[in-house]
Design an enzyme around this catalytic site. Sequence first.
Site: not given
Ligand SMILES: *Cc1c(COP(=O)(O)O)cnc(C)c1O
Length: 409
Positions: A68, A195, A220
């Site tokens: 962990r 982000d 992604k």
């Molecule tokens: C998909 C996404 C998230 C969340 O990610 P997960 O891996 O699905 O939890 C956060 N920010 C953006 C811009 C995303 O496209």
Amino acid sequence: MAWNPPSHELQDVVQQLGTGTKAVSIKYKHEGPISRPVVMPTYQSTTYYVDSCEKYFEQNFDGFVYSRLKTPTTQELECTISALENAAGSVVFPSGMSAVTSVLMAFLKAGDHVVAQNPCYSGTYIVFKDYLPKYNIEVTFVPAGCEVDEYERAIKPNTKLVYGETPCNPLMTILDVVQFAELGKRHPGLITFVDGTFATPINQRPLDYGIDVSLHSCTKYLGGHCDLLAGCASVRTKELYTELKRFQVFFGTCVGASDASLLLRSLKSLHVRVRQHNENAAALARFFEGHPKIVRVHYPGLPSHPHHERAKKFMTGGYGGMLGVELATSEAARVFVESLKIMRLAVSLGGVETLVEHVGLMTHGSWVMTDAEREKGGIAPGLVRVSVGIEDVADLIRDAQAALDKVSA
Ligand SMILES: *Cc1c(COP(=O)(O)O)cnc(C)c1O
């Protein structure tokens, strides 16, 4: 004692390396076995032998005791992502949302105030809107793609964190990351949190401008094959790393062994994939822009995009693989997405295959926001989001053309 960012064998020359070399060549400095495999193995073991009782604490921080905390696999992953992001350290989480909530919970406390943007990724929006207030953290929303001045006007004495997504889901608005970093510097203690999932570290590196935290949903583009769930947050200073890592260790938000390995493999081709995503998305954006049944195309690489000039400054590697395409009505958009054959209807994004989704009926549907909220956010009823893959773009264009032919004029 504290957890420090792991170091790798190219630490001394990493500044001179290109992103492709970083993606392929970073190797965690492993003091372990005599044989040295080219590929970091998947460390499945949850626990590790301790040399002596006395050494337990030392091994806790400098070595491995329990998965962990860290494993050689996650260490190499952290090193590679840090190199790509030019970060002091990176922490990898079991999902993008886990990365988002871990950053928020690690750096915020009850009584704090946050300025965030709307719209943004739907999961993140729900955390801001429904959950932070529950923990007595107040959130003020500013419009996505607004001038940084608007964030500044929303700042209060207890504002601890400002959040921006760039390019922003689903209209590809661009945040001025340089001014955002400067805003952070004008307010000591304020954390700037970006982000950049849609951009990837190949196209944009927010930490280079002084942003504190740069986040990606690795599910992604970083993963890139729609077969793993992970998220990462890279930070500007060692202190931020130690705080975030500590949070991860005690809240248990660590990435699983197999996902860590898959992600490490994926990163090696990130720069090549992203180049093709950039190229295909630009070609498809131009095609859509010239089509009579398309009302508007949202792609930061198009001169018609309201933030094209900003994008040119910050997206130094390219404009990414995401575009928003507006048809005249929700029904026209539905017919279009359901008529495609090569591009398929599915949520998520950033994989090698092209995926489309009907924004108003799916990710930003009534379960997340009202019609009025969508309208306020500039999300048209006929908006389709396209995550452009790495197929031959001529096939994608033919597919789009055929599906648009089915849409009544
Ligand atoms: C998909 C996404 C998230 C969340 O990610 P997960 O891996 O699905 O939890 C956060 N920010 C953006 C811009 C995303 O496209």
